[in-house]
Design an enzyme around this catalytic site. Sequence first.
Site, PDB file in Angstrom:
ATOM      1  N   HIS A 310       0.857  -1.192   0.000  1.00 40.40           N
ATOM      2  CA  HIS A 310       0.000   0.000   0.000  1.00 40.40           C
ATOM      3  C   HIS A 310       0.884   1.229   0.000  1.00 40.40           C
ATOM      4  CE1 HIS A 310      -3.178   2.792   1.105  1.00 40.40           C
ATOM      5  NE2 HIS A 310      -4.001   1.868   0.674  1.00 40.40           N
ATOM      6  N   ASP A 367      -8.036  -5.347   0.062  1.00 44.93           N
ATOM      7  CA  ASP A 367      -8.528  -6.232  -0.999  1.00 44.93           C
ATOM      8  C   ASP A 367      -8.160  -7.690  -0.782  1.00 44.93           C
ATOM      9  OD1 ASP A 367      -9.790  -4.289  -2.514  1.00 44.93           O
ATOM     10  OD2 ASP A 367      -7.891  -3.635  -3.382  1.00 44.93           O
TER      11      ASP A 367
HETATM   12  N1  ACO Z   1       4.150  -7.904  -4.666  1.00 42.97           N
HETATM   13  C1  ACO Z   1       5.507  -7.900  -4.805  1.00 42.97           C
HETATM   14  N2  ACO Z   1       6.284  -6.793  -4.683  1.00 42.97           N
HETATM   15  C2  ACO Z   1       5.660  -5.640  -4.429  1.00 42.97           C
HETATM   16  C3  ACO Z   1       4.253  -5.551  -4.264  1.00 42.97           C
HETATM   17  C4  ACO Z   1       3.505  -6.750  -4.381  1.00 42.97           C
HETATM   18  N3  ACO Z   1       2.181  -6.728  -4.245  1.00 42.97           N
HETATM   19  N4  ACO Z   1       3.922  -4.279  -4.022  1.00 42.97           N
HETATM   20  C5  ACO Z   1       5.057  -3.570  -4.029  1.00 42.97           C
HETATM   21  N5  ACO Z   1       6.121  -4.386  -4.278  1.00 42.97           N
HETATM   22  C6  ACO Z   1       7.532  -3.999  -4.285  1.00 42.97           C
HETATM   23  C7  ACO Z   1       7.865  -3.167  -5.533  1.00 42.97           C
HETATM   24  O1  ACO Z   1       8.290  -3.990  -6.593  1.00 42.97           O
HETATM   25  C8  ACO Z   1       8.954  -2.270  -5.009  1.00 42.97           C
HETATM   26  O2  ACO Z   1      10.144  -3.021  -4.920  1.00 42.97           O
HETATM   27  P1  ACO Z   1      11.579  -2.301  -5.148  1.00 42.97           P
HETATM   28  O3  ACO Z   1      11.701  -1.272  -4.065  1.00 42.97           O
HETATM   29  O4  ACO Z   1      12.567  -3.405  -5.040  1.00 42.97           O
HETATM   30  O5  ACO Z   1      11.530  -1.703  -6.533  1.00 42.97           O
HETATM   31  C9  ACO Z   1       8.526  -1.964  -3.564  1.00 42.97           C
HETATM   32  O6  ACO Z   1       7.739  -3.117  -3.176  1.00 42.97           O
HETATM   33  C10 ACO Z   1       7.706  -0.690  -3.407  1.00 42.97           C
HETATM   34  O7  ACO Z   1       6.545  -0.785  -4.224  1.00 42.97           O
HETATM   35  P2  ACO Z   1       5.972   0.368  -5.140  1.00 42.97           P
HETATM   36  O8  ACO Z   1       5.296  -0.251  -6.333  1.00 42.97           O
HETATM   37  O9  ACO Z   1       7.016   1.404  -5.387  1.00 42.97           O
HETATM   38  O10 ACO Z   1       4.888   0.997  -4.175  1.00 42.97           O
HETATM   39  P3  ACO Z   1       3.710   1.975  -4.585  1.00 42.97           P
HETATM   40  O11 ACO Z   1       3.374   2.747  -3.353  1.00 42.97           O
HETATM   41  O12 ACO Z   1       4.032   2.753  -5.815  1.00 42.97           O
HETATM   42  O13 ACO Z   1       2.499   0.978  -4.970  1.00 42.97           O
HETATM   43  C11 ACO Z   1       0.698  -0.545  -4.746  1.00 42.97           C
HETATM   44  C12 ACO Z   1       1.530   0.563  -4.083  1.00 42.97           C
HETATM   45  C13 ACO Z   1       0.209  -0.073  -6.120  1.00 42.97           C
HETATM   46  C14 ACO Z   1      -0.514  -0.827  -3.873  1.00 42.97           C
HETATM   47  C15 ACO Z   1       1.602  -1.820  -4.893  1.00 42.97           C
HETATM   48  O14 ACO Z   1       1.985  -2.282  -3.616  1.00 42.97           O
HETATM   49  C16 ACO Z   1       0.883  -2.944  -5.664  1.00 42.97           C
HETATM   50  O15 ACO Z   1       0.923  -2.952  -6.894  1.00 42.97           O
HETATM   51  N6  ACO Z   1       0.194  -3.886  -4.927  1.00 42.97           N
HETATM   52  C17 ACO Z   1      -0.563  -4.932  -5.599  1.00 42.97           C
HETATM   53  C18 ACO Z   1      -1.902  -4.382  -6.100  1.00 42.97           C
HETATM   54  C19 ACO Z   1      -2.872  -4.104  -4.979  1.00 42.97           C
HETATM   55  O16 ACO Z   1      -3.085  -4.918  -4.082  1.00 42.97           O
HETATM   56  N7  ACO Z   1      -3.538  -2.938  -5.061  1.00 42.97           N
HETATM   57  C20 ACO Z   1      -4.563  -2.528  -4.100  1.00 42.97           C
HETATM   58  C21 ACO Z   1      -4.086  -1.372  -3.252  1.00 42.97           C
HETATM   59  S1  ACO Z   1      -5.257  -0.969  -2.004  1.00 42.97           S
HETATM   60  C22 ACO Z   1      -6.462  -0.149  -2.833  1.00 42.97           C
HETATM   61  O17 ACO Z   1      -6.285   0.551  -3.783  1.00 42.97           O
HETATM   62  C23 ACO Z   1      -7.782  -0.351  -2.341  1.00 42.97           C
END
Ligand code: ACO
Length: 433
Positions: A310, A367
């Site tokens: 998140h 979620d």
């Molecule tokens: N699985 C594996 N790795 C992940 C995940 C995941 N679900 N989420 C983040 N990471 C990793 C990224 O690859 C990144 O790694 P790095 O630092 O080595 O490059 C690090 O964790 C940080 O992640 P970001 O993508 O930069 O975080 P951001 O704040 O931009 O994205 C998000 C947040 C979109 C929620 C992301 O965690 C994600 O895509 N999660 C899966 C989708 C999801 O569950 N979305 C629902 C969110 S809640 C809502 O909207 C109701």
Amino acid sequence: MSNDHMTLTETSKLLLHDKEYELPTITGSEGEVGIDITQLRNKSGAITFDSGYGNTGSCESAITFIDGEKGILRYRGYPIEELAEKSNFVEVSFLLIFGHLPNKAELEKFHFDLTHHSLIHEDMKKFFEGFPPTAHPMGILSAMVSSLSAFYPEAGYNADIKLNIVRLLAKLKTIAAFSYKKSIGQPYVYPRNDLNYAADMLHMMFAVPSESYEVPNVVAEALDLLLILHADHEQNCSTSTVRMVGSSEANLFASISAGICALWGPLHGGANQQVIEMLEKIKNDGSDYKKYINMAKDKESKFKLMGFGHRVYKNFDPRAQILKKSADKVLNQLGVNDPLLDIAKNLEEVALKDPFFIERKLYPNVDFYSGIIYRAMGIPTNMFTVMFALGRLPGWIAQWKEMRETPGARIYRPRQIYVGETKRPYVSIDKRK
Ligand code: ACO
């Protein structure tokens, strides 16, 4: 300044090209600090750069407070845990939109209004006929909400805004249920004024004219809880979209329709559908959840653990904690034994101990467990994000209303850092390589 709790405290200093600029610092009611850069470009010619807006405050807001480090979520000051236990979705909607808990008369009137505006114009039914059976219900939902502006053209802020707010809240569940009925080829079931908000929605989805159908209490209560937990979440992607569109003074229906489209994406509200699809894939692959944990850690695989991570929560998502308990309770009461719940729990247990997830502060989000509850309730996967939209609606409305009531609010118009070609002369076609 529109928010009485915000104070102008000290100034910050910015050193840019050997020149110093003083910028005011503002502090919110929970001690959040912001550097006010509204005059930065005028004074220095520079702008700030913040891809994804992770450090940008786009507005002052008195609606929802989140502390992502401590896992705190409050609507208008009330902790989500208390609202989830003691309140209901209609009361929470009133709270978010009008800023205070309703008294008895206000709540009765609001409930009465929501039930008595739930029919949609009969002509709107024809729109549903035009969609192919394969249409995703989120696309239908957004189109229908936008179409409401054709039936109620006076939906700008200065029109009877309270009436249009009530109309939208009351009609969205009818539209959502009709889009489901259309997708499975069953006749529409009309709203019933004797049912509460969640039960009415479920009745419109699951009743058929040839049989009597009572919505089980446990299912109506579970939906009410899910709607409360989704009701607002400050300046997330869809809410910022609603504000962005609304900032041009577009009407309420147009602004909310845009928010529905933003919510649809798999990185936002669409994640609840993706979580179930992921869990099903793992089950069909012999329930080897560790393989998928390893895939999520391998950047080459492009696989993400859906329902994990998140932008704001960095320790736990309080909504996910409430839902994990609720999933156990609802499945038990309904006598559902879902192997996907076991896979989800195993994934969570392993991920929470794994350094990759610990270092990146990746925890289950709202979620992760909501889809399992929706499944147990009999709601099809492609309707999950529609249920999310139904819950988020009062938050979108509250944020739209707050923006329109903020004195001096300006149209949203970010800047950019241009990285394209510099000036060059036009080349006629016969001289191009
Ligand atoms: N699985 C594996 N790795 C992940 C995940 C995941 N679900 N989420 C983040 N990471 C990793 C990224 O690859 C990144 O790694 P790095 O630092 O080595 O490059 C690090 O964790 C940080 O992640 P970001 O993508 O930069 O975080 P951001 O704040 O931009 O994205 C998000 C947040 C979109 C929620 C992301 O965690 C994600 O895509 N999660 C899966 C989708 C999801 O569950 N979305 C629902 C969110 S809640 C809502 O909207 C109701």
